[in-house]
Each structure stands twice: as C-alpha cells, then as structure tokens.
Write a protein that holds these residues in place. Structure first.
Motif, short mmCIF file in Angstrom:
data_model
loop_
_atom_site.label_atom_id
_atom_site.label_comp_id
_atom_site.label_asym_id
_atom_site.label_seq_id
_atom_site.Cartn_x
_atom_site.Cartn_y
_atom_site.Cartn_z
N GLN A 98 0.81 -1.21 0.00
CA GLN A 98 0.00 0.00 0.00
C GLN A 98 0.85 1.27 0.00
OE1 GLN A 98 -3.17 -1.48 -0.91
NE2 GLN A 98 -3.70 0.43 0.13
N CYS A 99 1.99 1.21 0.72
CA CYS A 99 2.82 2.41 0.84
C CYS A 99 3.51 2.79 -0.47
CB CYS A 99 3.88 2.20 1.93
SG CYS A 99 5.00 0.81 1.62
N LEU A 100 3.51 1.87 -1.44
CA LEU A 100 4.20 2.14 -2.70
C LEU A 100 3.27 2.21 -3.91
CD1 LEU A 100 7.41 -0.13 -2.57
CD2 LEU A 100 7.20 2.27 -1.98
N LYS A 101 2.03 1.84 -3.72
CA LYS A 101 1.15 1.66 -4.88
C LYS A 101 0.97 2.92 -5.72
CE LYS A 101 -3.30 2.62 -2.64
NZ LYS A 101 -4.66 2.12 -2.43
N ASP A 102 1.10 4.11 -5.10
CA ASP A 102 0.93 5.35 -5.85
C ASP A 102 2.24 5.89 -6.44
OD1 ASP A 102 -1.79 5.39 -5.29
OD2 ASP A 102 -1.47 6.44 -3.39
N THR A 103 3.36 5.25 -6.05
CA THR A 103 4.67 5.74 -6.49
C THR A 103 5.32 4.78 -7.49
OG1 THR A 103 4.94 6.69 -4.29
CG2 THR A 103 6.89 6.64 -5.70
N PHE A 104 5.51 3.53 -7.06
CA PHE A 104 6.10 2.51 -7.93
C PHE A 104 5.06 1.43 -8.14
CE2 PHE A 104 9.77 4.24 -5.49
CZ PHE A 104 10.36 4.93 -6.54
N ILE A 113 10.97 -5.44 -1.47
CA ILE A 113 11.98 -5.27 -0.41
C ILE A 113 11.93 -3.85 0.14
CG2 ILE A 113 14.48 -5.23 0.02
CD1 ILE A 113 14.65 -7.48 -2.17
N ILE A 114 11.78 -2.88 -0.75
CA ILE A 114 11.66 -1.48 -0.31
C ILE A 114 10.42 -1.31 0.55
CG2 ILE A 114 11.23 0.89 -1.11
CD1 ILE A 114 12.91 0.22 -3.60
N ARG A 143 18.66 2.01 -4.02
CA ARG A 143 18.99 3.05 -3.04
C ARG A 143 18.36 4.38 -3.44
NH1 ARG A 143 24.23 0.77 -3.69
NH2 ARG A 143 25.03 2.70 -4.61
N ILE A 144 18.34 4.65 -4.74
CA ILE A 144 17.75 5.91 -5.22
C ILE A 144 16.25 5.93 -4.96
CG2 ILE A 144 17.22 7.23 -7.31
CD1 ILE A 144 20.00 6.27 -8.37
N LYS A 145 15.59 4.82 -5.26
CA LYS A 145 14.14 4.75 -5.03
C LYS A 145 13.82 4.86 -3.54
CE LYS A 145 13.13 0.99 -7.55
NZ LYS A 145 12.27 -0.02 -8.24
N ALA A 146 14.63 4.21 -2.71
CA ALA A 146 14.42 4.29 -1.27
C ALA A 146 14.57 5.73 -0.78
CB ALA A 146 15.40 3.37 -0.54
N LEU A 149 11.68 7.93 -1.37
CA LEU A 149 10.56 7.67 -0.46
C LEU A 149 10.86 8.12 0.97
CD1 LEU A 149 9.70 4.11 -1.80
CD2 LEU A 149 8.23 6.13 -2.00
N GLY A 150 12.01 8.76 1.16
CA GLY A 150 12.38 9.21 2.50
C GLY A 150 12.94 8.12 3.37
#
Length: 450
Positions: A98-104, A113-114, A143-146, A149-150
């Motif tokens: 859920q925390c990534l569904k709007d970004t990746f 894993i992220i 690392r860039i994607k992480a 996301l802060g």
C-alpha cells in the motif's frame, strides 16, 4: 555510504537486499549488535539462484546453509541472536504494498523489499524511541528509489578492499640530490633510509628525480624493502616491442624477472598491458624455454545471451570473447592474411588461449599464465585461479578496475583489486598501474574524457 565495521552503538534495523547476501553470504555478521531483517522476497530470490553453477549459485547455497544452521537456535521469523551481539529475523508481516502503490506501480522483488523497509520505518515512528531503519543494497537504483521515499539507504562496503582512489600504484617518485642519483648509477644500489623515512614494499619501483636538474633514474626496491636496485630488463626489446613510457618499462621488468611469480597490471584500455604481457610470455616460452606453455585466459561475461546459446564447438563459441587476445597475437606475429593466426597457433602447441571457465580443477605447473580482464573476477574466483598455480609457473593478472562488467562487483571489491592490495608486501609479487595510453592519440583522449 558507511563501512559497518565501526561507528556508534545506537541500535538500528538493517533491511538487507538480495545482492548483499549473494555478494557476501557472511554479511549477516557485519552489522555489530544491530537487528538484521531479511524480507521474504530475498529468500525467494536466493532460492531461484541456488542451482546456478557459478559464483552466484555457490553464494546462494552458502546463505541457505547459514540460515538453516541458525534455525537450531529458534524460529527465524521471531528473531534469533547472533554471536556478535546482533540479531536476525525473516520478515513476513510487513509486506503490504500500500505504501508504494501510488509511487512505484510494478510489484517486483526490488519494490517488495523497499516496501518491507518502509513499513518497518512507519511502525518504528509510532514508538516512543524509534530505531533508524536502513535499507542496505548493492543496487544503486534501489537506493535511489528508497531515498525518494524518505527511506535511509546505504551501499554495503564491508567487502571493499580499499576505499576510493587509494589503490596501490606499484611505484612512486622521490626527489633526491644530484649526488644521490650519481651514486646510484655508480654503485648500482642506494639505501632507502638515507633518502626518506617512508615505507616501501618489495619490488616497488621508485623514480629518482633530481631536485636541481632534469636527471632521473628508475629503480626497484629489493626483497627486504631496504635498498634500491637498478632495473635489468625493462628497456629491452621483446618480440619487436619496446617500452614507450616509464610505466611500461616497469611492467616489462616485472614480466621478465623469473623471481617475481605474480604480476598485476592495472590500467585503462590502450596502455599496453595485454601486448606487453603477451610479448614477454612469447619470449620466455618460445625463445628462452623458461616455461613449457603460454596460457592466455579471460573471464566470459556476456552482454546478452550466454555462451551456450552460440552455435558451434567450444573454440567457435569462445572466439568472440577472446578476440582481443587474438588481435594482439596477430600484431606480434605480424600476420597479414585473415585466419593466418589460427594456423600459426595450431602449429605451436605451447600456446593456449582459453576461458577462465575451463581452468577450474586443473593444476598448472611451469607455465606463463596471463589472465586478462581480471577485474571481472570475484575474490573467490581469483583465489581459485591462484591456488591452481603449480611449481615454476608465473601468473599475470591484468585489467581495468574502472571497467567492471560483473553485476555484484565494483572498482573496490573485485578480484584484481583484492590481489593487488593483499599481495603488495610479498617478495614474489610486483604491481604497476599504467596511466598513459599508447594505442593512439584518439584512444588516449577517448579513455580520458569519454
């Protein structure tokens, strides 16, 4: 990027990416007394690699054995204490996307894993004393994607032999008086303690330069690291090849000395590494008969489909990857007709061009052995090769650590850099870092600025 061998004692949560464990199965012991979290997706990726018959597969099986042994201490999903004071657990409850569904949007293993790390971070933030959650990955894009996301992310640096540009160059310049240079030419020796308080390694080169005029001398440190001696072979013509610069003189000196069994040459494309090594090998194998065979090999790292997909027998499959070696042999043998080098090599049984894949399991005595593109070897692979070396064999490892094609290696943790740093104080080894290109003006400029 932080090296995890030191630092503060604040308890942290480290979420490990698959590539960390596939690069170093013992990475779980490198995080001191902190908590290590292994996402379920990591175990799935490791499981998919365990049947590979290469370095990645070997490491996957090693990780599986280590994790299986830890099960004797308790349930992996409930946290198990490690001998170094830290703990490890397999994370099963924080896989929500859920925390990534709007970004990746893509549900791949990297994003899973992220997501684990991000969900753990959000859980910690609800506590009175939240612990830092750090994602550790060898993959720069992870690392860039992480970071986007802060989420704090780091590279795994424990496998690095050196940091930054501290690689041993094999030589240094030393400014001395004109009298010292004259004394060196006259006595053929010079005590280092009379010139400097610096520390020198056996077979390290020292370029003596006068502080008053243009005079200079190239010298080599003796086996005890105490005095300078003159170079004996570096300026010889070898199979029609003569050194064009100071570093090539040094390289030939190491390549032609029988008392130096291990030579490492590092440099950009066009600096002459392969040509010098082949010329020295041909001289000592074909002319001087010091060695029974000249073996030239390089690792097979295809960009695209693997070697098994190519048509033909082994020799036909290997030819595209070994062509740079054949190009240099054609130059040394001065061939004019296409295919002539194959006929020459077929008639000379003492020259063998091979792939690293076919060296494992062999014992290699009384040979002049050249390993090209050694920066694409892992520490384990280069150890395997060096432990194959038999009595009376000389081995040359060469390559450009800045041109690594292996997915889990970089400039600082590859097999070539590893050997350079670990062997620099041995009396039977020598090293030179070549910097000046001699292929052509265009090649030199392209290597420097492109």
């Amino acid at each position: 990027m932080i090296n995890h061998t030191g630092g503060d004692k604040l308890t942290k949560i480290y979420v490990l990416d698959t590539n960390v464990l596939l690069q170093d199965p013992y990475a779980i012991y490198a995080f001191e007394d902190n908590e290590i979290v292994i996402p379920a997706a990591v175990l799935e990726e490791i499981d998919s690699k365990k049947r590979n018959m290469d370095e990645i597969g070997r490491h996957a099986r090693q990780v599986a054995r280590l994790m299986d042994n830890l099960r004797e201490k308790g349930k992996l999903h409930q946290k198990i204490q490690l001998d170094n004071g830290g703990s490890i657990r397999v994370e099963l409850n924080h896989r929500s996307f859920q925390c990534l569904k709007d970004t990746f949007l893509e549900l791949n293993n990297d994003n899973r894993i992220i997501a684990v790390a991000l969900n753990l971070k959000k859980e910690e933030e609800t506590k009175p004393h939240p612990r830092p959650v750090i994602l550790v990955s060898k993959d720069a894009l992870v690392r860039i994607k992480a970071d986007a996301l802060g989420l704090e992310a780091e590279d795994f640096l424990n496998d690095r032999v050196i940091n930054f540009d501290a690689i041993y160059e094999g030589f240094q310049e030393l400014y001395v008086s004109e009298e010292s240079i004259n004394q060196f030419y006259l006595d053929k020796t010079l005590q280092l303690k009379e010139l400097t308080k610096g520390v020198f390694f056996p077979n390290q080169f020292v370029v003596l330069k006068s502080v008053t005029n243009q005079s200079s001398a190239i010298s080599i440190v003796d086996k005890k690291g105490k005095q300078l001696e003159p170079c004996l072979f570096g300026q010889d013509t070898v199979w029609g090849i003569k050194a064009r610069n100071v570093q090539q003189i040094m390289s030939l000196e190491l390549l032609l000395r029988e008392d130096i069994e291990l030579v490492t040459l590092v440099g950009k494309a066009g600096t002459g590494k392969t040509l010098l090594a082949l010329a020295a090998g041909l001289l000592q194998t074909e002319d001087l008969k010091i060695y029974k065979k000249l073996m030239i090999a390089r690792p097979i790292l295809p960009v695209g489909k693997d070697i098994g997909y190519l048509p033909g027998e082994k020799e036909e499959k290997l030819r595209p990857w070994l062509q740079p070696i054949y190009d240099n042999l054609e130059f040394l043998f001065n061939t004019k007709i296409s295919g002539e080098i194959d006929k020459i090599l077929a008639g000379i049984s003492s020259i063998q061009v091979e792939a690293i894949t076919y060296i494992r399991g062999r014992s290699i005595p009384e040979q002049f052995m050249i390993i090209d593109e050694a920066q694409n070897l892992t520490k384990h692979e280069v150890k395997t090769i060096l432990t194959r070396v038999g009595e009376g064999t000389k081995i040359v490892l060469m390559g450009d650590p800045q041109q690594v094609d292996h997915p889990y290696l970089d400039e600082y943790n590859n097999g070539l850099t590893y050997v350079v740093e670990k062997m620099k104080d041995q009396t039977f080894s020598g090293h030179v870092k070549l910097s000046k290109g001699e292929r052509s003006r265009l090649a030199q400029i392209a290597a420097d600025i492109l």
